[in-house]
Design an enzyme around this catalytic site. Structure first.
Site, short mmCIF file in Angstrom:
data_model
loop_
_atom_site.label_atom_id
_atom_site.label_comp_id
_atom_site.label_asym_id
_atom_site.label_seq_id
_atom_site.Cartn_x
_atom_site.Cartn_y
_atom_site.Cartn_z
CD GLU A 89 -2.94 -1.13 2.30
OE1 GLU A 89 -2.62 -0.63 3.39
OE2 GLU A 89 -4.06 -1.60 2.07
CG ASP A 113 -7.65 -5.57 4.83
OD1 ASP A 113 -7.23 -5.80 5.96
OD2 ASP A 113 -7.70 -4.43 4.33
CD GLU A 159 -9.82 -1.59 8.16
OE1 GLU A 159 -8.90 -2.12 8.82
OE2 GLU A 159 -9.67 -1.19 7.00
CD1 TRP A 214 -7.45 -1.13 -2.75
CD2 TRP A 214 -7.26 0.97 -3.50
NE1 TRP A 214 -6.22 -0.67 -2.37
CE2 TRP A 214 -6.06 0.63 -2.82
CE3 TRP A 214 -7.36 2.25 -4.06
CZ2 TRP A 214 -4.98 1.51 -2.69
CZ3 TRP A 214 -6.29 3.13 -3.93
CH2 TRP A 214 -5.12 2.75 -3.24
#
Ligand code: BDP
Length: 715
Positions: free
Chosen positions: A301, A375, A403, A557
Site C-alpha cells: 500500500e 484483509d 474496521e 479496491w
C-alpha cells in the site's frame, strides 16, 4: 417542566447513583464488593520486593480488598489458612522447599495450589519469574471473582506463544488509524514529562491477560518516532509498562535512513544503510534497554521497502534482525503485501511473495500473517501461508478493532472468529501421530518446531472512558489476550469468563449475554457478507454497505472486484479456471475448496462464481439463501436487543443504557446493510424476494447516495 426534570434528576441521583462510576473504565478488573466470593485470604506473604512482585501484591490487595471490603494485611510468614503466598523460589525461600511442580510453568507460567506450608493448608501462587507470579495473581483473582472453588486448587498455566503483542495503529498526532475509541492513549506531546495514570492501567489490563508487548506506532510508519526526542517518550512509556512485563516495540519506516540519516538510499544491502540501522538500533537500546524490536510493513500500500531496490523481504528483514540480535530484539515482518503492479488475485500475493522465502529469514524474524489473505473481513478462510512455511516462524495478526465489522457500535464478539481461524486444519502432514495440523499448532510451534512464536492483535484501544469504544468491545481485547496465551482455548469459555468479570456472576445475566456474544459474529456476517462474500464496505472508511463501488484507482479496491456479480451469478472463481488461489492450499484442503459441493458453504462465494439458481444446502436457490441470510442477520440483532432489554434489572443503569443505545444503532445499520445488499444485487439476479420477505425500504439510488466524509478511523 424544568422543575420536573430537576426533581427526577435529583431522584435518580439519590436512588441510583452507584458508589462507583460504571462507565466501563475498570474493564474486567472490576473489583466490586461481592459477598459470594468466598476467599478467606487475610494475609499476604510475598517474596523480596521487585517492581513486578510489588505490582502482583498491589493487585491482590486491591482485588481482594475490593471484594471483601478490606485489604489483606502483608505478613512475613504463614500464619494459618488465611495466608496467601506469592512469589518465586528465588524471592521467597519458603517456596523453594515446596513440591510446586514449577518445571511445568516455564519462564512465564505459574502454579496456583493449596499446599501444606509449615503445617498449615495455604494458598500458593508460585512461578519461576516475577512476571509469572504477576500473571498467577491475576489468574487467582479471576478464579475468586468468577466463584470457582478454591479448596483443591491445582492450576498450572504457561503461555503457548512467546510474543503476545498489541499492535497500535497510532499516529504521532494521536489519530488512530481504524480506531473507534477516541484518540491514541499515547500523549506524545506531553511525554516524557507527564505520565498519564492510564498508562499504568493499560499495562495492568494487558498483564491480566498475558499480553507482553505493545507496538506503540502505526504500521504506516513515521520515521519521526525513531528520533531521539521520540525515543525519550517511548522510553518513558516503557518505564511504566516494565513492571507489568509489557515490552515496547516500534514500527520501522524502511526509508528512515534517507529521511533521518540523509542517505541517498535505503537499500538493505548497502553498507552505509546497514551501519545507519545498527547505530540507530544501538541508540534505541540506550533509551530502552529491553526494547522488543520492530514491526515492519514494507512494500505494501505504498510503503517503502526492500523491493524498491530489487531486494527481497528477507533481505530487508534480515538487515534489521542482524542489528537487533545482539540486544535480543526481534523483527515482525508483515506478510500483508499487495502491489499496484501485480495484476493477479490480491488473495494470492502474500503467498506468492513469501513462500519462496521460506527458510531465508534470520533466526529472530517472525513473518506476521494477517487473518485473511484479503484483509480482516468479517469472514475469510484461513491464510494459505499457514500451510506453507515450515521453516519460518509465522505469527498471527488478528484485527481487534472492528474496521470491517461495524466499528464500535456493532456488538460483535470476536472470540468465535479467532477460534474459527485457529482451529482451521491446514492440511499439512503432522510430524507425529495425534497432533493436528491446525493453524493454532502452526503458530505455537508444535507443528514445525518454530524457534519463536507469537500472536499480534491490532488494538481497539483509545482515550474513550471505556477504552475500546463500547462495553462489549472490551471483550475482544480480553479474548485476544486469552487466545494468544492459549490458541486452543474455547471462545465460549472466554465469553463466559469475561461476562462474569465484567457484569457479575448472576446466571440470569451470564447465560443470555454469553449466548448473545456467541451468535453475534455470525449475525454480522449474515447481514454484511454471507456465504463467502467480502469487501463490500464503503470506500476508504469501510463504514456501511457499498457493493456497487467500481470507480476506485485500483481494481482490487473496488467491491465489484470481489463479488463479481453478473446476470449469471455471483462470487470470485479462485479455482483452476479462475485465479487458482485454491492451489496455494495443501492438496487435501485445495481439493475440498475446489469443489463447490465440498466447500464449506460459508466460503462458497469466496471460491466460486455460482449461478443465482444454484441449489444451496438448505434446498433454497442461492438468491433466496442470500436474502434469507441478510434478513436473518437483522433478526438476530433484534433478538439481541430484546435480550439486552430484559437484563435491565440486573445491569447497572449506566452501562445498560450505552449498550442498549448501541444495539439500536446496530439494528438500524444491519437493516441498512440488508436492504442495500438486496437493492443492489437484485439488479443482477432479477429475481423476486422469497415469499414473506420485505423489499428494501428505499430504492438503490438512495443507498448509493449516502456519504460519510467524517466517518472515524480513516487512514
Ligand atoms: C487495511 C487498513 C489500512 C491498513 C492496512 C494494513 O484499511 O488502514 O494500513 O490494512 O494492515 O485493513 O496495513
Amino acid at each position: 417542566m424544568i422543575s420536573r426534570i430537576l426533581i427526577s434528576c435529583l431522584l435518580i441521583a439519590a436512588f441510583s447513583t452507584p458508589s462507583f462510576a460504571e462507565d466501563g473504565y475498570d474493564l474486567w478488573l472490576r473489583y466490586r464488593p461481592d459477598a459470594a466470593a468466598t476467599t478467606t485470604v487475610s494475609t499476604l506473604v510475598a517474596g523480596t520486593a521487585s517492581p513486578t512482585l510489588d505490582a502482583a501484591v498491589a493487585e491482590l490487595r486491591r482485588g481482594l480488598g475490593g471484594l471483601a471490603g478490606h485489604e489483606p494485611a502483608l505478613a512475613t510468614s504463614v500464619s494459618g489458612p488465611g495466608s496467601l503466598v506469592v512469589g518465586t523460589p528465588r524471592s521467597l525461600p519458603l517456596l523453594a522447599s515446596l513440591p510446586l511442580g514449577l518445571e511445568r510453568a516455564g519462564a512465564e507460567g505459574y502454579v496456583i495450589r493449596r499446599l501444606s506450608v509449615q503445617g498449615q493448608p495455604t494458598l500458593v501462587i508460585a512461578a519461576n519469574s516475577d512476571l509469572g507470579a504477576l500473571y498467577g495473581a491475576f489468574h487467582f483473582l479471576r478464579l475468586v471473582r468468577t466463584h470457582q472453588p478454591l479448596d483443591a486448587l491445582d492450576v498450572v498455566s504457561a503461555p503457548r506463544t512467546k510474543i503476545r503483542v498489541l499492535d497500535h495503529w497510532d499516529n504521532l498526532d494521536r489519530h488512530v488509524e481504524r480506531g473507534y475509541a477516541g484518540e491514541s492513549l499515547w500523549d506524545w506531546h506531553k511525554l516524557p514529562g507527564w505520565l498519564d495514570p492510564r498508562y499504568t492501567d493499560y499495562a495492568r489490563a494487558c498483564a491480566s491477560i498475558g499480553i507482553n508487548g505493545a507496538v506503540l506506532t502505526n504500521v504506516n510508519a513515521n520515521a519521526t518516532s525513531l528520533t531521539p526526542a521520540y525515543l525519550d517518550k517511548a522510553a518513558a512509556l516503557a518505564g511504566v509498562f516494565r513492571p507489568y512485563g509489557v515490552r515496547v516495540y516500534l514500527t520501522a519506516r524502511f526509508s528512515a535512513p534517507i529521511e533521518l540519516g540523509g542517505l541517498k538510499t535505503a537499500d538493505p544491502l548497502d553498507p552505509a544503510v546497514r551501519a545507519w540501522w545498527r547505530a540507530k538500533i544501538d541508540e534505541i537500546y540506550r533509551h530502552i534497554p529491553d526494547f522488543g524490536g520492530f514491526l515492519v510493513k514494507a512494500n505494501s500500500e505504498g510503503q517503502p521497502g526492500p523491493q524498491d531496490y530489487k531486494r527481497t523481504h528477507a533481505d530487508g528483514a534480515n538487515m534489521l534482525a542482524e542489528a537487533l540480535a545482539p540486544h535480543d530484539g526481534i523483527v515482525m515482518w508483515r506478510a500483508f503485501v499487495y502491489s499496484n503492479e501485480t495484476p493477479t488475485d490480491r488473495a494470492k500475493q502474500a503467498y506468492d511473495e513469501f513462500k519462496p522465502l521460506d527458510g531465508k529469514f534470520a533466526d529472530n524474524v517472525l513473518v506476521q500473517v494477517k487473518n485473511g489473505a484479503i484483509d480482516f473481513q468479517p469472514r475469510e478462510p484461513f491464510h494459505p501461508l499457514f500451510g506453507a512455511m515450515p521453516k519460518t516462524p509465522l505469527m498471527m495478526e488478528f484485527q481487534i478493532t472492528k474496521e470491517y465489522l461495524g466499528f464500535a457500535t456493532h456488538l460483535v464478539y470476536l472470540g468465535t472468529l479467532f477460534e474459527e481461524a485457529l482451529e482451521a486444519d491446514t492440511g499439512v502432514k503432522p510430524p507425529k501421530k495425534g497432533l493436528r495440523a491446525t493453524v493454532a499448532n502452526v503458530l505455537d510451534g508444535d507443528l514445525h518446531g518454530y524457534r519463536i512464536t507469537g500472536m499480534a492483535g491490532v488494538a481497539n484501544i483509545g482515550t474513550d472512558r471505556n477504552w475500546s469504544g463500547s462495553q462489549f468491545d472490551q471483550a475482544n481485547w480480553y479474548a485476544f489476550g486469552r487466545f494468544a496465551w492459549n490458541p486452543e482455548i474455547s471462545a465460549r469459555d472466554v465469553a463466559e469468563e469475561w461476562t462474569r468479570l465484567t457484569f457479575g456472576n448472576e446466571p440470569k445475566v451470564v447465560v443470555p449475554v454469553v449466548d448473545m456474544m456467541m451468535g453475534s459474529r455470525e449475525a454480522a456476517v449474515d447481514y454484511m457478507t454471507p456465504l463467502g462474500l467480502a469487501h463490500l464496505m464503503g470506500t476508504g472508511h469501510h463504514y456501511g454497505p457499498a457493493p456497487w463501488v467500481d470507480n476506485l484507482g485500483r481494481a482490487d479496491w473496488n467491491p465489484i472486484y470481489y463479488h463479481r456479480a453478473d446476470a449469471n451469478g455471483i462470487g470470485f472463481d479462485r479455482g483452476a479456471k479462475g485465479s487458482n488461489a485454491i492451489a496455494q492450499y495443501q492438496p487435501g484442503v485445495a481439493a475440498m475448496f475446489a469443489d463447490p459441493k465440498k466447500t464449506p458453504e460459508q466460503f462458497l462465494l469466496w471460491f466460486h462464481h455460482v449461478p443465482w439458481d444454484y441449489k444451496t444446502r438448505s434446498g433454497r436457490i442461492l438468491w433466496d439463501e442470500l436474502v434469507v441470510r441478510w434478513t436473518r442477520g437483522v433478526e438476530v440483532v433484534s433478538q439481541m436487543r430484546a435480550t439486552w432489554d430484559s437484563l435491565r434489572p440486573y445491569v447497572d443503569a449506566e452501562r445498560h443504557a450505552q449498550v442498549a443505545a448501541f444495539l439500536a444503532i446496530q439494528q438500524q445499520e444491519a437493516q441498512w446493510w440488508r436492504d442495500a445488499n438486496i437493492a443492489y444485487f437484485q439488479t443482477f439476479s432479477k429475481r423476486p424476494l422469497p415469499a414473506g420477505y420485505a423489499p428494501p425500504a428505499h430504492p438503490l439510488e438512495y443507498y448509493e447516495s449516502l456519504k460519510f466524509p467524517y466517518a472515524p478511523g480513516r487512514s
